[in-house]
Scaffold this motif. Structure first.
Motif, PDB file in Angstrom:
ATOM      1  N   LEU A 138      37.253  29.935  51.288  1.00 38.99           N
ATOM      2  CA  LEU A 138      37.084  28.487  51.160  1.00 38.99           C
ATOM      3  C   LEU A 138      36.933  28.252  49.768  1.00 38.99           C
ATOM      4  O   LEU A 138      37.122  27.176  49.376  1.00 38.99           O
ATOM      5  N   ASN A 139      36.429  29.216  48.911  1.00 47.64           N
ATOM      6  CA  ASN A 139      36.169  29.069  47.603  1.00 47.64           C
ATOM      7  C   ASN A 139      37.413  28.755  46.789  1.00 47.64           C
ATOM      8  O   ASN A 139      37.529  27.850  46.014  1.00 47.64           O
ATOM      9  N   TYR A 144      40.316  27.952  48.199  1.00 47.39           N
ATOM     10  CA  TYR A 144      40.745  26.623  48.965  1.00 47.39           C
ATOM     11  C   TYR A 144      40.325  25.363  48.052  1.00 47.39           C
ATOM     12  O   TYR A 144      41.105  24.499  47.557  1.00 47.39           O
ATOM     13  N   THR A 145      39.008  25.242  47.930  1.00 47.34           N
ATOM     14  CA  THR A 145      38.324  24.226  47.404  1.00 47.34           C
ATOM     15  C   THR A 145      38.829  24.097  45.941  1.00 47.34           C
ATOM     16  O   THR A 145      39.125  23.088  45.412  1.00 47.34           O
ATOM     17  N   GLU A 146      38.826  25.082  45.212  1.00 46.69           N
ATOM     18  CA  GLU A 146      39.215  25.059  43.542  1.00 46.69           C
ATOM     19  C   GLU A 146      40.456  24.585  43.410  1.00 46.69           C
ATOM     20  O   GLU A 146      40.698  23.962  42.535  1.00 46.69           O
ATOM     21  N   PHE A 196      42.185  22.653  45.636  1.00 47.60           N
ATOM     22  CA  PHE A 196      42.457  21.349  46.432  1.00 47.60           C
ATOM     23  C   PHE A 196      42.379  20.174  45.335  1.00 47.60           C
ATOM     24  O   PHE A 196      41.729  19.678  44.683  1.00 47.60           O
ATOM     25  N   HIS A 225      40.588  18.396  54.034  1.00 53.36           N
ATOM     26  CA  HIS A 225      39.543  18.239  52.947  1.00 53.36           C
ATOM     27  C   HIS A 225      38.831  19.492  53.143  1.00 53.36           C
ATOM     28  O   HIS A 225      38.514  19.995  54.363  1.00 53.36           O
ATOM     29  N   PRO A 226      38.286  20.329  52.218  1.00 47.03           N
ATOM     30  CA  PRO A 226      37.392  21.330  52.284  1.00 47.03           C
ATOM     31  C   PRO A 226      36.352  21.317  53.098  1.00 47.03           C
ATOM     32  O   PRO A 226      35.984  22.222  53.925  1.00 47.03           O
ATOM     33  N   ASP A 227      35.930  20.170  53.182  1.00 44.96           N
ATOM     34  CA  ASP A 227      34.611  19.882  54.225  1.00 44.96           C
ATOM     35  C   ASP A 227      35.018  19.968  55.784  1.00 44.96           C
ATOM     36  O   ASP A 227      34.257  20.510  56.324  1.00 44.96           O
ATOM     37  N   LYS A 250      34.939  23.703  56.230  1.00 43.58           N
ATOM     38  CA  LYS A 250      33.789  24.353  56.125  1.00 43.58           C
ATOM     39  C   LYS A 250      32.943  23.795  57.330  1.00 43.58           C
ATOM     40  O   LYS A 250      32.315  24.910  58.115  1.00 43.58           O
TER      41      LYS A 250
END
Length: 366
Positions: free
Chosen positions: A21-22, A24-26, A28, A164-166, A169
Motif C-alpha cells: 500500500l505504501n 501504491y500510494t506513492e 498514485f 484511490h489508495p483509501d 486501505k
C-alpha cells in the motif's frame, strides 16, 4: 522487506492484499490524455479499451442486426436471461452476501450464485467487498464509485481507473470472513472464469439456436452484446443516477436518492435513500407491493418455499421517526399528520471521527 527500486516498480491494482500500500500510494499519480484531459488517478488502459470496444460493438450491432428476420422468442429469451442475471446481482450479491438481510439455504445460494455468474460482473468477493466499503465510506475517497467525482466516474469511469489508495486501505479493513467461509462463494471464486463464460455467454447463446432455429449472428448479438451491455448499465445506474437525482425522504444529508427509473431497470434497487439508511432491510425499500421491486417478490417466494428466512426489516415506528427527524419532507407521511419529533436513538448521528458507522454521512448546508 527489501524496498523495490523506483524504476522497477510497476503500478498494479490491489488483489487480495498482495500490493504494498505504501508503494501504491506513492505511485498514485493522475494520468492525462494528450496533456489536455487530466484525471485524478492512473488509468487502466486495458479496461478502457475493453469497455470502449464493447460499446462500439453494441452500436454496430444495432446497425447490423437483421430486423427483417427477427424471431420474437429470442427477444423474450433476452429479457428472461436479463431478469435472471439481475436477480443474481440484486437478491444475491447485494441483499444476501453484502448486507446479510436474510438467510438462504445452500440450494438457493447456489441458484443465486449461478444467476450472478450470468450477469458477467466481477467475482462475488470483489463485488461484496467494494459494496461494503461503498456503504461505510459513501461519497468519500474511500468510496470505490464516489458520486462526488461526477456521473461518469460513478457510472463506469471508476472501472477504468486504479482505485484511490483509501479504497484499498479501507477495503482491507472490511470483515469478509462470512463471505470467504461460504462454500458456494468458494466454488464461485475457484471457477469464476469458466462459470462466467459458460453461464453469461455460451449457454444463453446456444439455446436460441438449438431450440427455435435462431441464427448464430442474431443470438450472439442479442445475448453477448445487447443483453450483456444493458444489464451492466442497469447495475451501474444504481451507483450513478440513484446517487445524484431524486428525493431524499429518509435522510436529506446524504447523496443516495429515491429514483423511480432506476428502480424499474434495476429490479427495485433505485429506492436508494431508504436503502442507505436501512441497508439491512431485505426489501431495500419501504414499498408494500412488488410493482417496482421484483427482487422482493422473488425473495418472498423463496421464503414461502422455506429456502429463505430471517427476513430483516426495521419497525414502522423507526421508519416514521427517521423520516420526521432527517427526511427532506417529500415522504407521503406528511399527509398523515404524524408529528412525533423524538430523537431517533436507533439511528445515532455519527461523529466526524467515527469510522465505525455503517454510513459516513455527507452533510449538506441546510
Amino acid at each position: 522487506m527489501t524496498p523495490i527500486p523506483t524504476k522497477q516498480r510497476k503500478f498494479t491494482a490491489d488483489h487480495r492484499n498482495k500490493t504494498d500500500l505504501n508503494i501504491y500510494t506513492e505511485d498514485f499519480k493522475g494520468d492525462s490524455i494528450f496533456g489536455i484531459i487530466k484525471f485524478k488517478a492512473p488509468l487502466k488502459w486495458d479496461k478502457i479499451i475493453q469497455i470502449t470496444a464493447l460499446h462500439l460493438v453494441f452500436f454496430y450491432g444495432i446497425y447490423a442486426y437483421d430486423y427483417d428476420n427477427h424471431i420474437f422468442y429470442t427477444t423474450i429469451w433476452s429479457f428472461t436471461t436479463g431478469g435472471i442475471a439481475g436477480l443474481g446481482v440484486t437478491g444475491g450479491a447485494h441483499r444476501l452476501w453484502t448486507h446479510r438481510s436474510y438467510k438462504a439455504n445452500t440450494l438457493l445460494r447456489a441458484i443465486l450464485m449461478c444467476c450472478f455468474s450470468l450477469a458477467g460482473q466481477n467475482t462475488l468477493f470483489d463485488w461484496v467487498r467494494d459494496h461494503r466499503v461503498h456503504h461505510k465510506y459513501s461519497e468519500t475517497d474511500a468510496d470505490p464509485h464516489n458520486s462526488n467525482r461526477g456521473f461518469f466516474f460513478a457510472h463506469v469511469g471508476w472501472l477504468m481507473m486504479h482505485k484511490h489508495p483509501d479504497v484499498i486501505k479501507r477495503g482491507r479493513q472490511i470483515d469478509m470472513s462470512d463471505v470467504l467461509n461460504d462454500p458456494v462463494v468458494q466454488f464461485h471464486q475457484k471457477y469464476f472464469i469458466p462459470l462466467k463464460m459458460l453461464l453469461c455467454f455460451i449457454i444463453p447463446t446456444i439455446i436460441p439456436v438449438y431450440f427455435w432455429n435462431e441464427t448464430w449472428e442474431a443470438s450472439i448479438i442479442q445475448q453477448c452484446i445487447f443483453r450483456y451491455v444493458s444489464s451492466l448499465h442497469f447495475t451501474w445506474s444504481v451507483n450513478s443516477a440513484a446517487h445524484m437525482w431524486g428525493y431524499r425522504p429518509y435522510d436529506r444529508r446524504i447523496n443516495p436518492s429515491e429514483n423511480r427509473f432506476v428502480s424499474v431497470i434495476a429490479m427495485g434497487e433505485g429506492w436508494h435513500n431508504y436503502h442507505h439508511v436501512f441497508p439491512w432491510d431485505y426489501k431495500a425499500a419501504e414499498l408494500g407491493n412488488y410493482k417496482l421491486n421484483l427482487t422482493t417478490m422473488w425473495l418472498d417466494i423463496f421464503a414461502k418455499l422455506g429456502w429463505a428466512w430471517d427476513m430483516k426489516q426495521p419497525s414502522e415506528e423507526l421508519i416514521k421517526r427517521t423520516i420526521v427527524k432527517y427526511g427532506d419532507g417529500t415522504h407521503p407521511i406528511y399527509g398523515d399528520q404524524y408529528h412525533d419529533h423524538q430523537h431517533v436513538e436507533e439511528v445515532p448521528v455519527p461523529k466526524d471521527d467515527d469510522t465505525s458507522n455503517l454510513i459516513i454521512y455527507n452533510r449538506k448546508s441546510e
